[in-house]
Write an enzyme that holds these catalytic residues in place. Structure first.
Site, PDB file in Angstrom:
ATOM      1  N   TYR A   1      -6.883   3.752   3.323  1.00  0.00           N
ATOM      2  CA  TYR A   1      -5.566   3.066   3.676  1.00  0.00           C
ATOM      3  C   TYR A   1      -5.881   2.002   4.474  1.00  0.00           C
ATOM      4  O   TYR A   1      -5.433   0.687   4.028  1.00  0.00           O
ATOM      5  CB  TYR A   1      -4.694   3.952   4.427  1.00  0.00           C
ATOM      6  CG  TYR A   1      -3.028   3.399   4.799  1.00  0.00           C
ATOM      7  CD1 TYR A   1      -2.137   3.580   3.981  1.00  0.00           C
ATOM      8  CD2 TYR A   1      -3.311   2.898   5.868  1.00  0.00           C
ATOM      9  CE1 TYR A   1      -0.880   3.145   4.356  1.00  0.00           C
ATOM     10  CE2 TYR A   1      -1.953   2.152   6.431  1.00  0.00           C
ATOM     11  CZ  TYR A   1      -0.915   2.432   5.642  1.00  0.00           C
ATOM     12  OH  TYR A   1       0.476   1.850   5.960  1.00  0.00           O
TER      13      TYR A   1
ATOM     14  N   GLN B   1       0.789  -1.194  -0.022  1.00  0.00           N
ATOM     15  CA  GLN B   1       0.062   0.036  -0.048  1.00  0.00           C
ATOM     16  C   GLN B   1       0.799   1.167  -0.006  1.00  0.00           C
ATOM     17  O   GLN B   1       0.554   2.205  -0.617  1.00  0.00           O
ATOM     18  CB  GLN B   1      -1.016   0.109   1.494  1.00  0.00           C
ATOM     19  CG  GLN B   1      -1.779   1.169   1.467  1.00  0.00           C
ATOM     20  CD  GLN B   1      -2.525   1.707   0.527  1.00  0.00           C
ATOM     21  OE1 GLN B   1      -3.115   0.743  -0.325  1.00  0.00           O
ATOM     22  NE2 GLN B   1      -3.025   2.823   0.238  1.00  0.00           N
ATOM     23  N   GLU B   2       2.017   1.269   0.686  1.00  0.00           N
ATOM     24  CA  GLU B   2       2.913   2.437   0.862  1.00  0.00           C
ATOM     25  C   GLU B   2       3.487   2.749  -0.383  1.00  0.00           C
ATOM     26  O   GLU B   2       3.466   3.939  -0.831  1.00  0.00           O
ATOM     27  CB  GLU B   2       3.679   2.222   2.074  1.00  0.00           C
ATOM     28  CG  GLU B   2       3.145   2.194   3.446  1.00  0.00           C
ATOM     29  CD  GLU B   2       2.741   3.673   3.883  1.00  0.00           C
ATOM     30  OE1 GLU B   2       3.200   4.449   3.004  1.00  0.00           O
ATOM     31  OE2 GLU B   2       2.167   3.794   5.055  1.00  0.00           O
ATOM     32  N   SER B   3       4.118   1.960  -0.995  1.00  0.00           N
ATOM     33  CA  SER B   3       5.042   2.269  -2.178  1.00  0.00           C
ATOM     34  C   SER B   3       4.851   1.332  -3.323  1.00  0.00           C
ATOM     35  O   SER B   3       5.479   1.595  -4.282  1.00  0.00           O
ATOM     36  CB  SER B   3       6.551   2.205  -1.724  1.00  0.00           C
ATOM     37  OG  SER B   3       6.885   0.519  -1.408  1.00  0.00           O
TER      38      SER B   3
END
Length: 690
Positions: free
Chosen positions: A645, A537-539
């Site tokens: 998120y 999810q982050e990168s």
């Protein structure tokens, strides 16, 4: 040749390590048997200091190498004074997809301007026009230097008469223009109000020097009103130009809403009655104030929100009212149900609102007019879809089961409710070998491939994105398959998303850095698929990723957080650049995630929210709304980004676990007891967390 041998040795060492890395690590393409890439690296370095006379001899051996244009480009940039228009044209024609072709054009234009060759400048500019303000200012200069005064002055005036500051490259032009008696007071006044409309008040204040007495007086009144938001509701704003009126009204009520939303809403409701109902300003402020009201859990706020949009014209506000209802101390399920039925058909049919629809039906008393007859113990309801009302009433179990087929956060919640397996709906991409072969003939794709062999993904990505513009639709559909085949997994994720290949899970959810995640998850006693989902999810697994606010690496750590975590847990961190190293980043990110897990008593939902928004905010949200069912708490997270998120991370964890052949529940047994449908008597599902 010693330099070449050294480079070759280093590259062989690099790719030897790559070839024995664990299967889940992003590895890129391995170089082929020839050593052209080694020569390229050596010549690339030599060109930084080589003389003009030596350049041709350096470049000749690599004329057939895909990255040859980069060497030619570098040589041109080093010696722009030796360039000719014919050479520039030849390069632009030969490499129409070259990502940096505009920089070559700019270097050539800069050289021509420096030499005062303005007629040639105009010819060169027309070969590859550049619409940026800096080059438009140079174009105006070129007109003025070639006796095209009328065109030059007209272009200069248009460049000056905008509501934003222009780059410093325009300063000399504007100074020359000012010597001819420009700008006039009327032009300055026009620009002032353009700046005011754009909210560029620093520029607007600068323009006072060009305004006449009346213009200065009006501008000063406007600026004073901007500083006193409370006066706007009673001030006569009609003295200002129309667009400036809208700006001062918008800024004032937004400021008031940030200070105290309920009094601001009262004032706005009274004020907007004097404005045209179809005004974009009304829409903007209705939604802005309404969304803020949605998180003020008071009876007055709910009533004001309903007055802002009594006829449910704004789906954004209907959703805000739904979240307000779901965040109440006691959820009124009839209100939730009624509001959902006022949403547009496509939103009603979404997983999100179907989930809350069936929850509302199941939790409310059976007296609402939207609930159908009861057949035994089974309630039946009617659901609208995009096509409208589709007729037959459906048992609640049928709606739950239909929702459980979806690969989504709400689909997984529904599957747990019905004790059904999660449905991933994976559809492997049907590769057309002929299309893939043709795709790989694209020169930009070939250059991207070479950059990956050299472990330079940034340059490869520039070529990849440049190639996209030249591709046919079926070729674009194959980009994710090709990047996946190359082991360029971050790119395969982004390509599949770009082409909306939502069910191509091989490309969208590759298992990467598995050894590192396994090791750190075990060390920190957290679920490995959860840590993996955070990184996804982050990168999207881009080791060199950096966010606009400075978060770095796979798990997007802020330098300050990384330093504290490193110190607290004895993890080596020599500098912030080390955060781009996957091993360091995963070690720190996993340790910090485990810290959040402990801080929030083993609740992955709260810990995931804290990883994104910060633990202090999550503690405040729990203090304000911790009594809510867990799914309602997620739905009413004030930050839309954090809300999405959390849902993504929890769902991604399931996807990774299922694809790894693991049995896993999206929520732990203790978390499931907190859900709105309150299935406390159901048998719990297996969970991987100890």
């Amino acid at each position: 040749m010693k330099a070449a041998q050294l480079v070759l040795s280093l590259l062989i060492m690099l790719y030897s390590v790559s070839s024995v890395a664990d299967e889940g690590t992003e590895h890129f393409l391995e170089p082929e048997a020839d050593t052209a890439y080694v020569q390229f690296v050596e010549i690339e370095q030599q060109l930084k200091t080589a003389s003009y006379e030596a350049v041709a001899g350096l470049l000749t051996p690599l004329q057939q190498y895909p990255l040859y244009p980069y060497l030619q480009y570098q040589a041109y940039l080093r010696f722009p004074a030796r360039l000719t228009q014919a050479e520039v044209n030849q390069f632009l024609d030969a490499y129409p997809l070259f990502p940096s072709r505009t920089y070559l054009q700019q270097a050539w234009l800069t050289q021509l301007a420096k030499d005062g060759r303005w007629q040639e400048w105009i010819t060169a500019y027309q070969r590859l026009p550049n619409k940026s303000a800096a080059y438009q200012c140079d174009l105006a200069q070129a007109y003025l230097h070639t006796d095209q005064q009328e065109q030059g002055l007209a272009l200069t005036a248009s460049l000056w008469l905008v509501g934003k500051s222009q780059p410093k490259a325009c300063d000399a032009l504007f100074e020359q223009w000012a010597q001819l008696g420009n700008p006039t007071a009327s032009m300055a006044q026009k620009r002032y109000w353009l700046a005011a409309q754009a909210g560029e008040m620093r520029l607007a204040r600068y323009l006072h020097r060009y305004l006449d007495e009346d213009g200065n007086r009006l501008a000063s009144a406007y600026e004073a009103l901007l500083k006193q938001s409370e006066r706007v509701a009673t001030a006569d704003v009609s003295i200002f130009p129309a667009m400036a009126q809208q700006q001062v009204i918008k800024k004032a009520f937004q400021s008031l809403a940030r200070q105290s939303v309920e009094p601001a809403a009262q004032q706005w409701l009274a004020y907007r009655s004097h404005l045209p109902a179809a005004s974009s300003l009304v829409h903007t402020l209705d939604v802005y104030i309404g969304k803020r009201l949605a998180y003020a859990q008071t009876d007055t706020a709910a009533e004001l929100l309903s007055r802002l949009d009594p006829d449910h014209q704004y789906s954004e506000l209907t959703e805000a009212r739904l979240r307000q209802a779901l965040g109440a101390d006691v959820i009124d399920w009839i209100v939730v149900l009624t509001l959902i039925t006022t949403l547009p058909a496509d939103l009603q049919a979404s997983d999100r609102w179907q989930y809350w629809y069936v929850n509302a039906v199941q939790n409310q008393t059976p007296v609402s007019p939207v609930v159908g007859d009861e057949i035994g113990d089974e309630s039946v309801v009617e659901i609208k879809t995009i096509e409208g009302q589709i007729g037959e009433s459906q048992p609640l179990d049928d709606i739950w089961n239909q929702l459980a087929q979806s690969r989504s956060f709400y689909g997984f919640l529904a599957a747990a409710h019905q004790q059904l397996p999660y449905h991933l709906n994976n559809q492997p991409f049907n590769v057309n070998a002929d299309v893939l072969t043709e795709l790989q003939k694209n020169p930009a794709i070939q250059r991207a491939k070479e950059w990956l062999k050299l472990d330079r993904p940034t340059e490869a990505q520039r070529e990849w994105l440049s190639a996209r513009a030249s591709l046919a639709p079926d070729e674009r559909q194959h980009m994710a398959a090709l990047s996946f085949e190359w082991g360029w997994y971050h790119r395969s994720i982004m390509d599949a998303i770009r082409q909306q290949q939502w069910n191509y899970l091989d490309a969208r959810f590759p298992p990467l850095f598995t050894d590192l995640f396994d090791r750190q998850a075990s060390k920190n006693e957290i679920d490995v698929t959860w840590a993996t989902a955070i990184a996804r999810q982050e990168s999207a697994f881009k080791p060199e990723a950096m966010s606009p606010v400075g978060a770095r690496g796979l798990m997007q750590l802020m330098p300050s957080t990384a330093k504290l975590t490193a110190k607290k847990y004895g993890i080596s961190l020599a500098g912030t650049e080390q955060l781009f190293n996957p091993e360091t980043n995963i070690a720190l990110g996993s340790a910090y995630l485990a810290e959040m897990y402990q801080r929030f008593d083993g609740n992955r939902t709260y810990a995931s929210a804290a990883y994104n928004a910060g633990p202090n905010r999550v503690e405040r949200w729990l203090k304000e709304r911790g009594h809510l069912p867990l799914d309602a708490w997620i739905e009413t997270i004030p930050y839309a980004e954090t809300r999405q998120y959390v849902q993504n991370v929890l769902a991604f964890r399931v996807i990774y676990a299922q694809r790894a052949g693991q049995e896993v529940a999206m929520l732990s047994p203790s978390e499931r007891l907190l859900l709105a449908y309150q299935q406390q008597s159901e048998p719990s599902e297996p969970d991987t967390v100890n």
